[in-house]
Design a protein around this motif. Structure first.
Motif, PDB file in Angstrom:
ATOM      1  N   CYS A 166       0.719  -0.684  -0.334  1.00 50.25           N
ATOM      2  CA  CYS A 166      -0.101  -0.243   0.234  1.00 50.25           C
ATOM      3  C   CYS A 166       0.867   1.451  -0.194  1.00 50.25           C
ATOM      4  O   CYS A 166       1.374   1.073   1.038  1.00 50.25           O
ATOM      5  CB  CYS A 166      -0.709   0.116   1.149  1.00 50.25           C
ATOM      6  N   ALA A 210      -8.329   3.909  -3.073  1.00 49.24           N
ATOM      7  CA  ALA A 210      -7.293   2.847  -2.699  1.00 49.24           C
ATOM      8  C   ALA A 210      -6.827   3.927  -1.591  1.00 49.24           C
ATOM      9  O   ALA A 210      -5.711   3.136   0.011  1.00 49.24           O
ATOM     10  CB  ALA A 210      -6.198   3.204  -3.601  1.00 49.24           C
ATOM     11  N   TYR A 239      -8.430   2.749   1.436  1.00 55.13           N
ATOM     12  CA  TYR A 239      -8.165   1.087   1.609  1.00 55.13           C
ATOM     13  C   TYR A 239      -6.644   1.014   2.909  1.00 55.13           C
ATOM     14  O   TYR A 239      -6.468   0.994   3.453  1.00 55.13           O
ATOM     15  CB  TYR A 239      -7.561   0.413   1.021  1.00 55.13           C
ATOM     16  N   LYS A 240      -5.591   1.952   2.242  1.00 55.78           N
ATOM     17  CA  LYS A 240      -4.218   2.298   2.903  1.00 55.78           C
ATOM     18  C   LYS A 240      -4.884   2.838   4.391  1.00 55.78           C
ATOM     19  O   LYS A 240      -3.814   2.167   4.990  1.00 55.78           O
ATOM     20  CB  LYS A 240      -3.406   3.426   2.647  1.00 55.78           C
ATOM     21  N   VAL A 243      -2.421   0.654  -4.348  1.00 52.55           N
ATOM     22  CA  VAL A 243      -2.389  -0.768  -4.109  1.00 52.55           C
ATOM     23  C   VAL A 243      -2.680  -1.765  -4.686  1.00 52.55           C
ATOM     24  O   VAL A 243      -2.845  -1.408  -5.598  1.00 52.55           O
ATOM     25  CB  VAL A 243      -4.243  -1.043  -3.391  1.00 52.55           C
TER      26      VAL A 243
END
Length: 359
Positions: free
Chosen positions: A306, A335, A338-339, A316
């Motif tokens: 990531c 993303a 997500y990170k 990602v």
């Protein structure tokens, strides 16, 4: 008594995991009483505020001893601290981590190691009024630092052999487009020969001027393990077996960046993605030994890498079990969410060492 030295991602996880499985005292030794979220230090360097996380709030059972580890006497099984105190151990978990490799001439004197808390603070202060910065190194840390630092009043350049060398072509292409969009000047195919107060000199003699040099090109580990007589590899990382036990001292275990951990013949890279599972696993190993059960070997596979690209963007990169890049990536704001979830999750799993770790 079980002593864990170093309270990075691997060390805190190890201390909590060990304490959960044994009845004897566990002591975590660290040079500060707060946990440094190393994966967020590029944010701190860019002027953002980070949450202060006292280690006391992360520990679930271990006692905290604040002090800098300067020496380990392996024969007497004693940890020596910088203020003269000593702590004896029956079992030692070595988790002293890593720092930037500042061996290039001038780097130690003039460059800022964005992986060190004190340097991130100094870099933030140096660039508070704008100016220019050159980031040395095109790995994930360098990419994150360059993207985060980029702002209208700060001219940022990135110099490296190759940006995102371990990424897929799709992932690398996205990173380069984002860096360009954020105004980062990228120079590939170059190496830094020396660092000075006003910039860097490349191999070949060309100078790149900057108000600050941000160093992200490689890591090194403390010399404590080598000086103690523990078996280490060529880079000074403790050599451990499949159960994370030192191959030279059966009462010692190594986790995190300072240990050369191998799974299936592959040496795992320095990252919290490997340090957290290793820290969790060492607790299972020590508990198994104490209860006479079979000692499990570490089982691990990589899932993704990531990379933050500023607060609203990220990459990602999904990977195979051996950490090699797949063609599949996630980008943009999704993303970034997500990170951020991964980063927040690292703190959560340290507090709850039973939760399976897969980063």
């Amino acid at each position: 008594m079980i002593v864990v030295v170093g309270a990075g991602y691997a060390g805190v996880m190890a201390a909590n995991s060990v304490a959960r499985g044994v009845s004897e005292p566990v002591v975590l030794v660290n040079e500060r009483d707060t946990f440094v979220e190393r994966v967020r230090l590029h944010q701190l360097a860019a002027g953002q505020s980070l949450r202060v996380r006292p280690l006391a709030g992360l520990l679930r059972g271990p006692e905290l001893a604040v002090g800098r580890v300067v020496r380990i006497d392996a024969d007497e099984r004693v940890v020596h601290l910088g203020d003269g105190r000593t702590i004896g151990y029956d079992t030692l978990v070595y988790a002293l981590g890593s720092s930037g490799d500042l061996s290039v001439p001038g780097a130690a004197e003039f460059a800022f190691d964005v992986g060190a808390y004190s340097d991130a603070v100094r870099l933030r202060d140096r660039l508070a009024g704008g100016g220019s910065a050159v980031v040395v190194g095109g790995g994930l840390t360098g990419i994150e630092a360059a993207a985060e630092l980029a702002r209208p009043d700060l001219k940022v350049s990135l110099v490296t052999d190759r940006v995102g060398a371990g990424l897929s072509e799709r992932g690398r292409s996205y990173v380069l487009k984002v860096l360009e969009r954020r105004g980062v000047s990228v120079r590939e195919g170059v190496r830094v020969e020396s660092v000075h107060g006003d910039g860097v000199v490349l191999v070949g003699g060309e100078s790149v001027a900057a108000d600050a040099v941000v160093w992200t090109a490689g890591f090194r580990v403390p010399g404590v393990a080598r000086e103690a007589g523990f078996a280490v590899d060529g880079s000074g990382r403790m050599v451990v077996d499949g159960t994370l036990r030192s191959v030279s001292h059966e009462e010692v275990y190594g986790v995190g960046d300072a240990a050369a951990v191998r799974v299936g013949g592959q040496e795992l890279r320095m990252a919290c993605a490997t340090g957290l599972p290793a820290g969790q696993h060492v607790g299972k190993v020590i508990a198994a030994l104490r209860s006479g059960r079979a000692v499990p070997g570490l089982r691990f596979r990589y899932v993704n890498q990531c990379v933050s690209l500023g607060r609203g963007d990220a990459l990602v990169q999904f990977v195979l079990a051996d950490d090699s890049a797949r063609d599949r990536v996630l980008t943009g704001r999704v993303a970034a969410w997500y990170k951020e979830a991964i980063v927040r999750g690292t703190v959560f799993v340290q507090r709850h060492p039973r939760v399976p770790v897969s980063l």
